[in-house]
Design a protein around this motif. Structure first.
Motif, PDB file in Angstrom:
ATOM      1  N   MET A  16       0.727  -1.199  -0.039  1.00 22.09           N
ATOM      2  CA  MET A  16      -0.052   0.077   0.069  1.00 22.09           C
ATOM      3  C   MET A  16       0.833   1.259  -0.100  1.00 22.09           C
ATOM      4  O   MET A  16       0.638   2.165  -0.720  1.00 22.09           O
ATOM      5  N   GLN A  17       2.026   1.485   0.875  1.00 22.24           N
ATOM      6  CA  GLN A  17       2.968   2.334   0.699  1.00 22.24           C
ATOM      7  C   GLN A  17       3.325   2.700  -0.631  1.00 22.24           C
ATOM      8  O   GLN A  17       3.617   3.642  -1.094  1.00 22.24           O
ATOM      9  N   LYS A  18       3.759   1.712  -1.382  1.00 30.26           N
ATOM     10  CA  LYS A  18       4.538   1.845  -2.348  1.00 30.26           C
ATOM     11  C   LYS A  18       3.273   2.288  -3.518  1.00 30.26           C
ATOM     12  O   LYS A  18       3.576   3.295  -4.410  1.00 30.26           O
ATOM     13  N   ALA A  19       1.927   1.853  -3.407  1.00 32.84           N
ATOM     14  CA  ALA A  19       1.142   2.230  -4.159  1.00 32.84           C
ATOM     15  C   ALA A  19       0.861   3.752  -4.095  1.00 32.84           C
ATOM     16  O   ALA A  19       0.546   4.294  -5.008  1.00 32.84           O
ATOM     17  N   VAL A  20       0.695   4.344  -2.795  1.00 31.83           N
ATOM     18  CA  VAL A  20       0.459   5.432  -2.350  1.00 31.83           C
ATOM     19  C   VAL A  20       1.521   6.377  -3.174  1.00 31.83           C
ATOM     20  O   VAL A  20       1.449   7.597  -3.764  1.00 31.83           O
ATOM     21  N   ILE A  21       2.878   6.016  -2.960  1.00 33.05           N
ATOM     22  CA  ILE A  21       4.035   6.965  -3.605  1.00 33.05           C
ATOM     23  C   ILE A  21       4.021   6.691  -5.098  1.00 33.05           C
ATOM     24  O   ILE A  21       4.055   7.869  -5.612  1.00 33.05           O
ATOM     25  N   PHE A  22       3.598   5.647  -5.754  1.00 30.92           N
ATOM     26  CA  PHE A  22       3.311   5.770  -7.117  1.00 30.92           C
ATOM     27  C   PHE A  22       2.348   6.717  -7.722  1.00 30.92           C
ATOM     28  O   PHE A  22       2.364   7.452  -8.448  1.00 30.92           O
ATOM     29  N   HIS A  26       2.813  10.020 -10.412  1.00 32.87           N
ATOM     30  CA  HIS A  26       2.291   9.495 -11.799  1.00 32.87           C
ATOM     31  C   HIS A  26       0.853   9.855 -11.882  1.00 32.87           C
ATOM     32  O   HIS A  26       0.196  10.452 -11.058  1.00 32.87           O
ATOM     33  N   SER A  27       0.536   9.938 -13.380  1.00 36.10           N
ATOM     34  CA  SER A  27      -0.950  10.506 -13.511  1.00 36.10           C
ATOM     35  C   SER A  27      -2.106   9.422 -12.935  1.00 36.10           C
ATOM     36  O   SER A  27      -1.687   8.179 -12.700  1.00 36.10           O
ATOM     37  N   LEU A  28      -2.880  10.019 -13.061  1.00 37.45           N
ATOM     38  CA  LEU A  28      -4.333   8.798 -12.237  1.00 37.45           C
ATOM     39  C   LEU A  28      -4.375   7.635 -13.511  1.00 37.45           C
ATOM     40  O   LEU A  28      -4.334   6.516 -13.022  1.00 37.45           O
ATOM     41  N   HIS A  33      -3.547   1.965 -14.247  1.00 38.63           N
ATOM     42  CA  HIS A  33      -3.094   0.832 -15.197  1.00 38.63           C
ATOM     43  C   HIS A  33      -2.293   0.019 -14.588  1.00 38.63           C
ATOM     44  O   HIS A  33      -2.215  -1.336 -14.689  1.00 38.63           O
ATOM     45  N   GLN A  34      -1.288   0.478 -14.003  1.00 39.35           N
ATOM     46  CA  GLN A  34      -0.267  -0.524 -12.930  1.00 39.35           C
ATOM     47  C   GLN A  34      -1.193  -1.191 -12.010  1.00 39.35           C
ATOM     48  O   GLN A  34      -0.697  -2.356 -11.619  1.00 39.35           O
ATOM     49  N   PHE A  35      -1.971  -0.627 -11.229  1.00 43.30           N
ATOM     50  CA  PHE A  35      -2.750  -1.461 -10.291  1.00 43.30           C
ATOM     51  C   PHE A  35      -3.830  -2.551 -10.573  1.00 43.30           C
ATOM     52  O   PHE A  35      -4.201  -3.221  -9.890  1.00 43.30           O
ATOM     53  N   THR A  36      -4.015  -2.498 -12.070  1.00 37.47           N
ATOM     54  CA  THR A  36      -4.719  -3.271 -12.556  1.00 37.47           C
ATOM     55  C   THR A  36      -4.253  -4.288 -13.647  1.00 37.47           C
ATOM     56  O   THR A  36      -4.834  -5.077 -14.208  1.00 37.47           O
TER      57      THR A  36
END
Length: 114
Positions: A16-22, A26-28, A33-36
């Motif tokens: 989750m911390q990695k995702a928040v920083i990403f 980065h653009s929405l 796209h990366q999360f899916t």
């Protein structure tokens, strides 16, 4: 078979911390796209990233693209309460763990941050 619950929790929080920083850098569309995307850095075994807006609309839920744009307030826990309301509340309070049983009566644990 077994697993270490504390290591699973730390892995989920780290992801989750990695995702928040990403998400912040980065653009929405790029972040979603990366999360899916299955082969991205945001999948670790059965851990994945979900993204919802403050109204409970799903923007990402791992590779389950059928949930995108769904109003998650329609998804209820075993007491008939919207699960997403609890997730949003915990995220707005600084983040933390939520446990609930979903409509299939499976116990779920999620870590939420805003």
């Amino acid at each position: 078979a077994g697993f270490w619950p504390s290591s699973k929790e730390k892995s989920a929080q780290g992801l989750m911390q990695k995702a928040v920083i990403f998400f912040q850098n980065h653009s929405l569309p790029d972040a979603l796209h990366q999360f899916t995307t299955l082969n991205s850095h945001f999948f670790r075994g059965d851990l994945y990233i979900s993204v919802f807006d403050v109204n409970g609309i799903c923007f990402a839920r791992g590779i389950d693209t059928t949930r995108i744009w769904n109003d998650e307030k329609k998804v209820l826990d075993e007491q008939g309460n919207p699960i997403i309301d609890r997730i949003i509340q915990i995220a707005r309070q600084g983040g933390g763990w939520i446990e609930y049983k979903d409509e299939n009566t499976l116990m779920r644990r999620v870590y939420a941050v805003e």
